[in-house]
Structures are given as structure tokens and as C-alpha cells.
Write a protein that holds these residues in place. Structure first.
Motif, short mmCIF file in Angstrom:
data_model
loop_
_atom_site.label_atom_id
_atom_site.label_comp_id
_atom_site.label_asym_id
_atom_site.label_seq_id
_atom_site.Cartn_x
_atom_site.Cartn_y
_atom_site.Cartn_z
N SER A 195 0.83 -1.21 0.00
CA SER A 195 0.00 0.00 0.00
C SER A 195 0.87 1.25 0.00
O SER A 195 0.60 2.21 -0.74
CB SER A 195 -0.92 -0.01 1.22
OG SER A 195 -1.61 1.21 1.34
N ARG A 198 2.61 1.79 -3.40
CA ARG A 198 1.73 2.30 -4.45
C ARG A 198 1.48 3.79 -4.30
O ARG A 198 1.14 4.46 -5.27
CB ARG A 198 0.39 1.55 -4.43
CG ARG A 198 0.47 0.12 -4.91
CD ARG A 198 -0.91 -0.39 -5.28
NE ARG A 198 -1.91 -0.18 -4.23
CZ ARG A 198 -2.18 -1.03 -3.26
NH1 ARG A 198 -1.51 -2.17 -3.19
NH2 ARG A 198 -3.10 -0.76 -2.35
N CYS A 199 1.60 4.29 -3.09
CA CYS A 199 1.21 5.68 -2.81
C CYS A 199 2.38 6.63 -2.67
O CYS A 199 2.18 7.84 -2.61
CB CYS A 199 0.38 5.73 -1.52
SG CYS A 199 -1.13 4.78 -1.61
N THR A 311 7.11 14.11 -4.46
CA THR A 311 5.85 13.44 -4.76
C THR A 311 4.75 14.06 -3.93
O THR A 311 4.96 14.42 -2.78
CB THR A 311 5.92 11.92 -4.49
OG1 THR A 311 4.63 11.37 -4.72
CG2 THR A 311 6.35 11.61 -3.07
N LYS A 313 1.88 12.37 -3.56
CA LYS A 313 1.00 11.26 -3.24
C LYS A 313 0.82 11.15 -1.73
O LYS A 313 1.69 11.51 -0.96
CB LYS A 313 1.58 9.95 -3.80
CG LYS A 313 1.70 9.95 -5.32
CD LYS A 313 2.28 8.63 -5.80
CE LYS A 313 2.41 8.60 -7.31
NZ LYS A 313 2.97 7.31 -7.78
N THR A 314 -0.30 10.63 -1.33
CA THR A 314 -0.57 10.39 0.09
C THR A 314 -0.85 8.92 0.30
O THR A 314 -1.31 8.22 -0.60
CB THR A 314 -1.77 11.22 0.56
OG1 THR A 314 -2.91 10.89 -0.25
CG2 THR A 314 -1.48 12.70 0.45
N HIS A 315 -0.59 8.45 1.53
CA HIS A 315 -0.79 7.04 1.84
C HIS A 315 -2.26 6.70 1.94
O HIS A 315 -3.06 7.48 2.46
CB HIS A 315 -0.11 6.66 3.17
CG HIS A 315 1.36 6.83 3.13
ND1 HIS A 315 2.06 6.89 1.96
CD2 HIS A 315 2.25 6.95 4.14
CE1 HIS A 315 3.35 7.04 2.24
NE2 HIS A 315 3.50 7.08 3.56
N GLN A 316 -2.58 5.50 1.50
CA GLN A 316 -3.90 4.96 1.80
C GLN A 316 -3.93 4.55 3.25
O GLN A 316 -2.92 4.45 3.93
CB GLN A 316 -4.16 3.74 0.90
CG GLN A 316 -4.19 4.08 -0.59
CD GLN A 316 -4.31 2.83 -1.43
OE1 GLN A 316 -4.29 1.72 -0.91
NE2 GLN A 316 -4.46 3.02 -2.73
#
Length: 318
Positions: A195, A198-199, A311, A313-316
């Protein structure tokens, strides 16, 4: 034209690079680091002064002094621990380290669901590492302790580090009878790491702990198959835990940024060992031995830093 290209490349390097930081990462199962008090709802009565182990202040202080000696001598930037009862016990270890050599460690120890009340924990150098989010216990099927997850920044390099501190189900009912619980832990860990991967772009991952299986057993084989990007650093000695005449390599450090050939080294100072060369334990069953732990510490020396890309992006949810 050539000079302009070189100048542009130079600016790019300045904007996207960061200084490398040497990093010593260590793990130590400290064998029942309990205080002397009963904890409501926990099965810790044997570690009180009145019960069969006679766990009094003198024995507790000896234990703390031993663990602080290891921490001070090992001098890791990140020292993950297993079997710590509480933040107060961890604070006592950190305080004793400061008294020995002046080093300043901060600690993280969260309440897990372990019925005996022993938890994974982390000591970290405040000048090297700083948590950037609240630590959490990740639930694991068939394992009350869960996994301690700590996200933080390596201050010199600016890298974000994701630490997963493990203490998988022991073999108290036999290897085969408890194997399923360790396989479940491997699958849960792989799910969480996947997870994050991917983030986040090029996340820095450290997975470490007492996994209670050897590298050729199913849980470890499953873990390495599910997370091929992680490197299982080879142990420099025969094992970390001695049981019935056999050394077992139960304690691990995996990373995805330290070269695979980097050895996972045993910390085998003479004071940790019996005259027979085995770990000097605190207890053998009900018998007080007055030693350090039934495991040996392991450590990994590496570097973190270099080129990185931004980046957004943030974690799920983990």
C-alpha cells in the motif's frame, strides 16, 4: 551551448539531491522487560516481587542497567526492541543510557493487545530521526502484539523512513501448530508495505524484528516472495537464539535501500554470553540467571540519501 547545458545540469543536481546519512539500524529482543507492578487486565503476575520469579526492584534495576549497557555500546541510530512492557520501562532504559554516555534517545512504545503486556518498541536518536506522523499498532490476525509502524524523517538527508517493528507468534505450541499465525503476519505486512509503495515514490522501508522462523520456513519464504523489492540482509553468524543445542536465526532486518550484500551483524560482546558461548539469559524457566536476554542483538550499517524526487502522493489507510 555546452556550458549552458552543464550549468543547467549542475542546478538540477543541487535542487534534487540531498546529503547521504550513515545509519545504524538495530534490533534486540530484550526478554521480558517488565516493571515490578501488576497491570490491570494483563497476565504479568509472575513479574512481581511476591510471585515465583521474585521480580523485585533490584532485579528490575539490573535488567535496565544491562539493556542500557547494550544500547550504549551498540550506539544505533534506530534501535527496535521486542518484549517491552510500557513507555515507562522504555524511558528507564533511555535514562540509563544517558547516564552512561550522555546519548539522548527518545522512545515509542504503544499498548498492543498482548495478554502478557509485552510490546514492540523503538529508541531513536533525536538528532538523526524524527517521527512525522503518530505511530500506530497495525493489527495482525492471530498475533496480539501486532506490528509497530513508525513513519519519520532522517534529518540529514530528508528521506522519509517507514519502520515496521515485528514480534511474530512464538513456537510455544510447536513450529507447525503456530506456523499459520506467522504466515498471516507475513501476508499482513506485505499488504501494508505494498500500500505504501503504491502511494509513495521510492519509499524507504525497514522491516525488522523477531519473526520466530528461519529463512527457509514458510512465513519467511512467503514474505520474500510477496515483497521481492526488500532485501533480507544475510546474518554474519550462526543464529540469534539458542534452543536445545541449536542456533536459530530468528531476528531479521530487511531494507530496500541498503545494498543486499551488507551483512546483518551479531552484537556478540563477551558480557552477553555464558562461558559456553550462548546468550546469557535473565531467566531459564523459573530460575533467575541475572543475564541480559535469551536473544542476541543484530545491527545493520548503511547509508540513506542521494537523489530523490518530489511526490504529492498520500498514503492509503493502513
Amino acid at each position: 551551448m555546452t556550458n549552458r547545458l552543464l550549468y543547467t545540469l549542475f542546478l538540477f543536481i543541487l535542487m534534487t539531491s540531498c546529503p547521504a546519512q550513515s545509519l545504524r539500524i538495530a534490533f534486540y529482543n530484550v526478554e521480558n522487560a517488565f516493571d515490578t507492578l501488576r497491570s490491570p487486565g494483563k497476565d504479568d503476575a509472575e513479574f512481581t516481587p511476591q510471585e515465583k520469579k521474585r521480580w523485585d526492584t533490584r532485579r528490575y534495576r539490573t535488567k535496565i542497567d544491562h539493556l542500557a549497557q547494550v544500547a550504549a555500546d551498540l550506539s544505533a541510530d534506530l534501535l527496535a526492541l521486542a518484549e517491552v512492557e510500557s513507555p515507562e520501562v522504555l524511558a528507564d532504559i533511555a535514562q540509563r543510557v544517558r547516564e552512561k554516555n550522555g546519548e539522548g534517545y527518545l522512545g515509542i512504545c504503544l499498548e498492543s493487545g498482548d495478554r502478557r503486556g509485552i510490546h514492540p518498541a523503538l529508541l531513536y536518536r533525536r538528532e538523526v530521526f524524527s517521527p512525522t506522523a503518530p505511530a500506530k499498532i497495525l493489527p495482525v490476525p492471530h498475533n496480539e502484539r501486532g506490528i509497530l509502524y513508525v513513519k519519520g524523517a532522517v534529518l540529514a538527508s530528508g528521506d522519509t523512513l517507514h519502520l515496521f517493528i515485528n514480534h511474530w507468534t512464538s513456537r510455544y505450541m510447536g513450529q507447525k501448530a503456530t506456523e499459520g499465525a506467522r504466515i498471516a503476519a507475513a501476508q499482513r505486512l506485505a499488504q501494508v508495505v505494498d500500500s505504501i509503495s503504491r502511494c509513495a515514490e521510492s519509499p524507504r522501508i525497514v522491516l525488522l524484528g523477531d519473526l520466530n522462523d528461519t529463512p527457509d520456513e514458510k512465513s519467511i519464504v512467503r514474505l520474500t516472495a510477496l515483497l521481492p523489492e526488500l532485501r533480507m540482509h544475510p546474518l554474519s553468524g550462526p543464529g540469534t537464539y539458542y534452543y536445545r543445542g541449536e542456533w536459530l536465526p530468528f531476528d531479521y532486518i530487511f531494507t530496500n535501500f541498503v545494498p543486499k550484500a551488507a551483512l546483518l551483524r551479531l552484537w556478540t560482546k563477551p558480557y552477553l554470553l555464558t562461558p559456553e558461548g550462548t546468550p546469557w539469559r535473565t531467566f531459564s524457566g523459573p530460575i533467575y540467571r541475572g543475564g541480559y536476554s535469551d536473544h542476541l542483538p543484530v545491527y545493520l550499517d548503511g547509508w540513506i540519501g542521494g537523489f530523490r524526487r518530489k511526490t504529492n502522493k498520500t498514503h492509503q489507510s493502513l
